[in-house]
Design a protein around this motif. Structure first.
Motif, PDB file in Angstrom:
ATOM      1  N   GLY A 270       0.820  -1.204   0.000  1.00  0.00           N
ATOM      2  CA  GLY A 270       0.000   0.000   0.000  1.00  0.00           C
ATOM      3  C   GLY A 270       0.851   1.250   0.000  1.00  0.00           C
ATOM      4  N   ASN A 271       0.191   2.373  -0.204  1.00  0.00           N
ATOM      5  CA  ASN A 271       0.865   3.664  -0.196  1.00  0.00           C
ATOM      6  C   ASN A 271       0.291   4.516   0.928  1.00  0.00           C
ATOM      7  N   GLY A 272       1.174   5.055   1.767  1.00  0.00           N
ATOM      8  CA  GLY A 272       0.743   5.898   2.872  1.00  0.00           C
ATOM      9  C   GLY A 272       1.109   7.344   2.637  1.00  0.00           C
ATOM     10  N   THR A 273       0.871   8.151   3.667  1.00  0.00           N
ATOM     11  CA  THR A 273       1.141   9.585   3.576  1.00  0.00           C
ATOM     12  C   THR A 273       2.622   9.853   3.364  1.00  0.00           C
ATOM     13  N   TYR A 274       3.460   9.044   3.979  1.00  0.00           N
ATOM     14  CA  TYR A 274       4.890   9.345   3.969  1.00  0.00           C
ATOM     15  C   TYR A 274       5.731   8.293   3.257  1.00  0.00           C
ATOM     16  N   GLY A 275       5.105   7.424   2.503  1.00  0.00           N
ATOM     17  CA  GLY A 275       5.887   6.451   1.769  1.00  0.00           C
ATOM     18  C   GLY A 275       5.077   5.230   1.395  1.00  0.00           C
ATOM     19  N   ARG A 385      -1.928  11.240  16.861  1.00  0.00           N
ATOM     20  CA  ARG A 385      -2.329  12.255  15.887  1.00  0.00           C
ATOM     21  C   ARG A 385      -2.793  11.710  14.533  1.00  0.00           C
ATOM     22  N   ASP A 386      -2.812  10.392  14.341  1.00  0.00           N
ATOM     23  CA  ASP A 386      -3.299   9.872  13.066  1.00  0.00           C
ATOM     24  C   ASP A 386      -3.981   8.520  13.263  1.00  0.00           C
ATOM     25  N   ILE A 387      -4.846   8.436  14.277  1.00  0.00           N
ATOM     26  CA  ILE A 387      -5.605   7.208  14.515  1.00  0.00           C
ATOM     27  C   ILE A 387      -6.698   7.089  13.454  1.00  0.00           C
ATOM     28  N   LYS A 388      -6.710   5.969  12.749  1.00  0.00           N
ATOM     29  CA  LYS A 388      -7.722   5.681  11.735  1.00  0.00           C
ATOM     30  C   LYS A 388      -7.675   4.191  11.432  1.00  0.00           C
ATOM     31  N   THR A 389      -8.690   3.690  10.758  1.00  0.00           N
ATOM     32  CA  THR A 389      -8.764   2.239  10.534  1.00  0.00           C
ATOM     33  C   THR A 389      -7.629   1.719   9.662  1.00  0.00           C
ATOM     34  N   SER A 390      -7.087   2.546   8.790  1.00  0.00           N
ATOM     35  CA  SER A 390      -5.972   2.069   7.953  1.00  0.00           C
ATOM     36  C   SER A 390      -4.672   1.985   8.741  1.00  0.00           C
ATOM     37  N   ASN A 391      -4.629   2.589   9.933  1.00  0.00           N
ATOM     38  CA  ASN A 391      -3.447   2.498  10.792  1.00  0.00           C
ATOM     39  C   ASN A 391      -3.635   1.515  11.935  1.00  0.00           C
ATOM     40  N   ILE A 392      -4.680   0.695  11.848  1.00  0.00           N
ATOM     41  CA  ILE A 392      -4.878  -0.396  12.802  1.00  0.00           C
ATOM     42  C   ILE A 392      -4.684  -1.694  12.024  1.00  0.00           C
ATOM     43  N   VAL A 425      -2.163  18.301  11.071  1.00  0.00           N
ATOM     44  CA  VAL A 425      -1.893  17.112  10.264  1.00  0.00           C
ATOM     45  C   VAL A 425      -2.852  16.014  10.688  1.00  0.00           C
ATOM     46  N   GLY A 426      -2.960  15.008   9.863  1.00  0.00           N
ATOM     47  CA  GLY A 426      -3.873  13.912  10.158  1.00  0.00           C
ATOM     48  C   GLY A 426      -4.758  13.643   8.951  1.00  0.00           C
ATOM     49  N   THR A 427      -5.893  13.035   9.176  1.00  0.00           N
ATOM     50  CA  THR A 427      -6.783  12.641   8.090  1.00  0.00           C
ATOM     51  C   THR A 427      -8.160  13.227   8.312  1.00  0.00           C
ATOM     52  N   TYR A 428      -8.687  13.878   7.286  1.00  0.00           N
ATOM     53  CA  TYR A 428     -10.003  14.497   7.387  1.00  0.00           C
ATOM     54  C   TYR A 428     -11.050  13.440   7.741  1.00  0.00           C
ATOM     55  N   GLY A 429     -11.948  13.813   8.613  1.00  0.00           N
ATOM     56  CA  GLY A 429     -12.960  12.878   9.096  1.00  0.00           C
ATOM     57  C   GLY A 429     -12.633  12.346  10.463  1.00  0.00           C
ATOM     58  N   TYR A 430     -11.339  12.375  10.834  1.00  0.00           N
ATOM     59  CA  TYR A 430     -10.897  11.894  12.136  1.00  0.00           C
ATOM     60  C   TYR A 430     -10.403  13.033  13.038  1.00  0.00           C
ATOM     61  N   LEU A 431     -10.363  14.249  12.518  1.00  0.00           N
ATOM     62  CA  LEU A 431      -9.759  15.364  13.249  1.00  0.00           C
ATOM     63  C   LEU A 431     -10.754  15.991  14.213  1.00  0.00           C
ATOM     64  N   LEU A 436      -8.713  21.217  14.809  1.00  0.00           N
ATOM     65  CA  LEU A 436      -8.867  21.939  13.544  1.00  0.00           C
ATOM     66  C   LEU A 436      -8.869  23.454  13.757  1.00  0.00           C
ATOM     67  N   SER A 437      -9.467  23.913  14.850  1.00  0.00           N
ATOM     68  CA  SER A 437      -9.641  25.353  15.048  1.00  0.00           C
ATOM     69  C   SER A 437      -8.429  26.030  15.658  1.00  0.00           C
TER      70      SER A 437
END
Length: 573
Positions: A270-275, A385-392, A425-431, A436-437
């Motif tokens: 797969g391809n991630g944010t940083y590689g 700072r980047d908890i999401k299902t693709s990182n589990i 930084v992070g992924t929209y929908g999880y922030l 954000l503010s």
């Protein structure tokens, strides 16, 4: 005339049941497991405290096995000074809503197909467990049993309570001397009127003001040496050899290139944010290799700093690293079942392996434990700072591990919970909204993202969803949180959840306990509260998910093998 009355055949099952009971009673008494102990009563079902259980392992019960039995980490185990052979196990204790009594939850994996489940559980926990709700089931190797343990929360002047099973030779006086407390305090706590009249095999509570025992020293626990620095461009002002790490392996670029078949497309995971991440077979083991350009030194070092210091069963393990003149590589343990997100959103994976409800709860609990660990139990605390299902990620047994620490930041001490970030930084929908503010990342920002993960686990949908526009026919993107919160508002309880049911993943084919799904939905709602102060911390999330898992296992057991959902897929303890 024959005056001998023949037994009526219809009473035979009752007679056999009675005989089995007598044999079972004899077994318990012979092993010292018959007792009249009752859990401590409680009224505040929101209360959670730290408690300890005194346990004397048998020679075949290793530290790893004890951790599995009690569902704890190595630093939750302390050792009694002297030659008593006891260890003290730290557990979260809570007031069970249905029982209104203090208990702690765990699960036990049966390792034999001989005898009865309740006998095996009572013998394994040596009087520390309540009678398991198994209806005298026969043992089945690999079965997972929900277990409740005796524990207590102090309402008096003491900080902790220790659950202790009385042994031959024990007395109130010896326990008072052994734990450094007064006989009066033990007698008052346990309602003992005559200190000479205590029952061997019964459980008593010992009040304490300090943590019992000494830290458990692991064998071969040697101090680590700094790792040599790979050749990274000299414009970087951060040196890898300045990081204190625990023996990661240094690989050569040639090894990395060969193990991935020259970074072939067939090895690309797969391809991630940083590689990009590749599958590799390196030094006789399967690995996942993250490939980054040298411009990503900051993210590379961030992962190194966290994963070289932090080790937990629910965090992906860093094996080593490599570097060339223009590329950086991180080598991790390989997760055979891919990411949690792929099971929900990847059409190829989704069709081939639908996750059962029990598996989903276990995965959620695993990820929660990993997150709780970096928030609260490490020497220095971190925000992911980047908890999401693709990182589990999921291993071969579908046990979850949190990955991708490239954005992780050090929090510092307990009261230093906010990090001001120059760039969100992070992924929209999880922030989280406050992140954000104003750019402040806290552990509660991770809790918000984890709430979105729980909504995904329930619904099988992504963090953002394309829907038909309400004003125009053009599709618009809506957050999963807004959709699920609206459904929960229209579902006041688990008996009236038709609105929520419309958003439950159809791949579960209606095979789930409605009350448990509803409870997870409410927990997710609490996690995504707009006010970060009102969100639970991950410790509270772990306790809630443990209770949901316990109820879910009991629900599955009621199916008694008559449904395909009784699959035995909750393995690994």
């Amino acid at each position: 005339m024959n005056l001998v009355r023949k037994p009526h055949l219809k009473n035979l099952p009752l007679l056999l049941h009675f005989l089995l009971f007598l044999l079972h009673f004899h077994f318990l008494c012979s092993y010292g497991y018959y007792y009249t102990t009752q859990p401590l009563r409680c009224t505040d079902t929101s209360r959670v405290c730290t408690s300890f259980l005194a346990f004397k392992p048998r020679p075949n019960q290793t530290l790893a096995l004890v951790q599995s039995m009690f569902d704890v980490l190595p630093n939750d185990v302390t050792v009694e000074e002297g030659m008593g052979g006891y260890i003290f196990i730290r557990k979260n204790c809570s007031c069970a809503a249905g029982m209104k009594k203090y208990v702690s939850n765990t699960t036990f994996t049966v390792k034999s197909s001989e005898g009865f489940v309740d006998d095996l559980v009572m013998k394994a926990y040596d009087g520390l467990s309540l009678w398991p709700n198994t209806s005298r089931r026969r043992a089945k190797n690999g079965a997972v049993i929900a277990v409740r343990l005796f524990c207590g929360c102090s309402s008096g002047p003491w900080n902790y309570m220790v659950s202790y099973v009385m042994r031959e030779g024990d007395s109130v006086a010896s326990l008072a001397s052994r734990f450094g407390v007064s006989m009066d305090s033990i007698e008052m706590l346990n309602g003992i009127k005559n200190p000479d009249n205590v029952t061997v095999g019964s459980l008593y509570y010992i009040p304490l003001n300090s943590v019992p025992g000494e830290p458990y020293s692991l064998k071969n626990d040697t101090s680590s040496a700094p790792i040599p620095a790979p050749s990274i461009d000299t414009h970087s002002d951060i040196r890898i050899d300045a990081i204190e790490v625990e023996n990661p392996v240094v690989f050569t670029f040639e090894e990395i290139f060969s193990s991935t078949d020259g970074f072939s497309d067939s090895n690309l995971l797969g391809n991630g944010t940083y590689g990009s991440v590749y599958y590799g077979f390196l030094r006789d083991q399967e690995v996942a290799i993250k490939r980054m350009t040298a411009t990503k030194t900051k993210e590379f070092l961030a992962e190194m700093k966290v994963l070289c210091k932090v080790h937990h069963a629910n965090l992906v393990e860093l094996i080593g690293y490599a570097a060339s003149h223009d590329e950086l590589f991180l080598i991790y343990e390989y997760a055979q079942k891919g990411s949690l997100g792929s099971h929900f959103h990847d059409t190829q994976t989704k069709g081939s392996s639908s996750l059962s409800w029990i598996m989903r709860v276990q995965i959620a609990l695993d990820a929660a434990r990993g997150l709780e660990y970096i928030h609260e139990h490490t020497k220095t605390h971190y925000v992911h700072r980047d908890i999401k299902t693709s990182n589990i990620l999921l291993d071969a047994s579908f046990r979850a591990k949190i990955s991708d620490f490239g954005l992780a930041k050090l929090v510092g001490k307990v009261n230093e919970g906010e990090i001001k970030c120059t760039k969100v930084v992070g992924t929209y929908g999880y922030l989280a909204p406050e992140y954000l503010s104003n750019g402040f990342a806290t552990t509660k920002s991770d809790v918000y993202a984890f709430g979105i993960v729980l909504f995904e686990i329930i619904s099988g949908k992504g963090a953002t969803i394309r829907t038909e526009g309400t004003v125009t026919k053009n599709p618009e993107r809506r957050s999963l949180a807004s959709i699920m919160l609206a459904a929960l508002r229209n579902s006041p309880d688990s008996m009236s959840m038709s609105s929520l049911r419309d958003h439950i993943d159809p791949n579960m084919m209606d095979l789930y306990p409605h009350d448990c799904v509803f409870k997870m939905g409410i927990l997710a709602k609490q996690c995504v509260d707009d006010d970060p102060i009102l969100r639970p911390d991950m410790k509270q999330v772990v306790i809630s998910l443990s209770q949901i898992l316990l109820s879910s296992i009991e629900w599955e057991a009621t199916l008694a093998g008559n449904s395909q959902v009784f699959s035995g897929l909750v393995q690994g303890r």
